[in-house]
Design an enzyme around this catalytic site. Structure first.
Site, PDB file in Angstrom:
ATOM      1  N   CYS A 291      -5.359   0.560   3.768  1.00 11.91           N
ATOM      2  CA  CYS A 291      -5.365  -0.859   4.107  1.00 11.91           C
ATOM      3  C   CYS A 291      -6.741  -1.467   3.926  1.00 11.91           C
ATOM      4  CB  CYS A 291      -4.920  -1.049   5.544  1.00 11.91           C
ATOM      5  SG  CYS A 291      -5.967  -0.188   6.722  1.00 11.91           S
TER       6      CYS A 291
ATOM      7  N   GLN B   4       0.817  -1.219   0.000  1.00 16.63           N
ATOM      8  CA  GLN B   4       0.000   0.000   0.000  1.00 16.63           C
ATOM      9  C   GLN B   4       0.848   1.266   0.000  1.00 16.63           C
ATOM     10  OE1 GLN B   4      -1.648  -1.045   4.038  1.00 16.63           O
ATOM     11  NE2 GLN B   4      -1.436   1.153   4.399  1.00 16.63           N
TER      12      GLN B   4
ATOM     13  N   ASN C 221      -0.795  -9.329   4.847  1.00 16.83           N
ATOM     14  CA  ASN C 221      -0.703  -7.888   5.055  1.00 16.83           C
ATOM     15  C   ASN C 221      -0.471  -7.201   3.705  1.00 16.83           C
ATOM     16  OD1 ASN C 221      -0.557  -5.412   6.334  1.00 16.83           O
ATOM     17  ND2 ASN C 221       1.151  -5.942   7.686  1.00 16.83           N
TER      18      ASN C 221
ATOM     19  N   HIS D 258      -5.970  -1.309  11.696  1.00 15.49           N
ATOM     20  CA  HIS D 258      -5.416  -1.807  10.438  1.00 15.49           C
ATOM     21  C   HIS D 258      -6.311  -2.904   9.863  1.00 15.49           C
ATOM     22  CE1 HIS D 258      -2.438  -2.412   7.425  1.00 15.49           C
ATOM     23  NE2 HIS D 258      -1.943  -3.532   7.905  1.00 15.49           N
TER      24      HIS D 258
END
Ligand SMILES: *[C@@H]1O[C@H](CO)[C@@H](O)[C@H](O)[C@H]1NC(C)=O
Length: 344
Positions: free
Chosen positions: A150, A144, A308, A287
């Site tokens: 996110c 990102q 992630n 997140h």
């Protein structure tokens, strides 16, 4: 760090850091001997990650932070007792405050999961381990960058998963389409958003186009509405996983990749490099990531396999294994508090 008030955000934007006016003057580099080795390490790290500083003041400031982070990481790894390690990564010249302020922008509505229906409620048998990567339902790890979106990466990864499960095709989909176009409600591009709102938006515009067709740029932009004609995958809606039960979350993750919100604001999370993460972390959800499996480690510790969106140099090639079935009903770092998934 992003405080989880009602609109606490989970993905950060680093831009401000590089524009800071520094008050101290450039100092000549007459460093103690141990600092010169560290200085060299910093230089190597800068080369590795392509970091350039605007002047010597900035470099001096970043070197100090780098040095402090290295010392803290080394101390953590030397101390016994944790089943995971920390490492120097691309975030090594950021303080933890800067790191969390720039990257984690999930707009957590704390514990607001009010699931109308949960299609996996009657699931009784689940496999003892699951890795949706092995089923071909997970695209390569994305990055990102300095944009706090996110929420878009989390939602898109979950959508890529259900799309592959239902159509047999793994298609990398566009986060930038969400960043640019999903701007009416809570979702505000790089300033943060919610996975559920992303799912709602995708349902409304009847799909998303491909990553290739609408590539990621990592900054807020104007919506290219022409791309909506090219949608490559659709969803019918989304459901929330009833909150605060890892047993219930397991039923969902056994069946598809699931968007989860976590507290990723800690130093240990910033520098996680491998093993089963056991904290420290709080439950201030900041997140958005994607649970793409679960399993049991060599020492018997159960974990969630989490994708992630910080590139492949963070964690285990971009993934983290987070301890599963902890004492707290919220799950480690709040992983069971606000999970949701798109429906096909
Ligand atoms: C789960 O089982 C109950 C009782 O049989 C039923 O009423 C409900 O519709 C089922 N839920 C789903 C999602 O199938």
């Amino acid at each position: 760090m992003a405080v989880a008030n009602q609109h606490g955000c989970l993905c950060l934007a680093l831009i401000f850091i590089f524009g800071t006016n520094l008050v101290f003057q450039a100092t000549s580099r007459t460093l103690p001997i141990q600092d010169s080795a560290m200085y060299e390490r910093h230089e190597q790290w800068m080369a590795q990650y392509g970091r350039v500083y605007k002047d010597s003041n900035d470099k001096e400031k970043r070197f100090k932070i780098f040095k402090e982070n290295v010392a803290r990481i080394d101390a953590f790894n030397t101390a016994n007792g944790k089943p995971y390690k920390l490492g120097i990564n691309q975030f090594a010249d950021l303080t933890n405050e800067e790191f969390t302020a720039s990257r984690n922008r999930f707009k957590g509505h704390m514990c607001s999961n009010t699931a109308a229906s949960f299609k996996y409620e009657n699931v009784t048998a689940v496999p003892s381990a699951m890795d949706w990567r092995q089923k071909g339902a997970v695209t390569p790890v994305k990055d990102q960058g300095q944009c706090g979106c996110c929420w878009a990466f989390s939602a898109v990864a979950a959508m890529e998963g259900i799309n592959m499960i239902t159509t047999g095709k793994l298609i990398s989909l566009s986060e930038q389409e969400l960043v640019d176009c999903d701007t009416k409600g809570e979702d505000q591009g790089c300033q943060g958003g919610l996975m559920d709102d992303a799912f709602k938006f995708i349902q409304k515009i009847q799909g998303l186009t491909t990553e290739t067709d609408y590539p990621y740029r990592g900054v807020d932009g104007t919506c290219n509405t022409n791309k909506e004609a090219n949608h490559a995958a659709k969803i019918n809606g989304y459901e929330d996983v009833p909150a605060n039960s890892e047993t219930v979350l397991l039923k969902a993750v056994a069946n598809q990749p699931v968007s989860v919100a976590i507290d990723a604001g800690g130093f240990e999370f910033q520098f996680y490099s491998g093993g089963i993460f056991t904290g420290a972390c709080e439950t201030q959800l900041d997140h958005g990531v994607t649970a793409v499996g679960y399993g049991v480690g060599d020492d018997g510790t159960k974990y969630w396999l989490v994708k992630n969106s910080w590139g492949t140099s963070w964690g285990e090639k971009g993934y983290i294994r987070m301890q599963r079935d902890v004492d707290a009903k919220e799950g480690l770092c709040g992983i069971a508090m606000a999970a949701s998934y798109p429906t096909a």
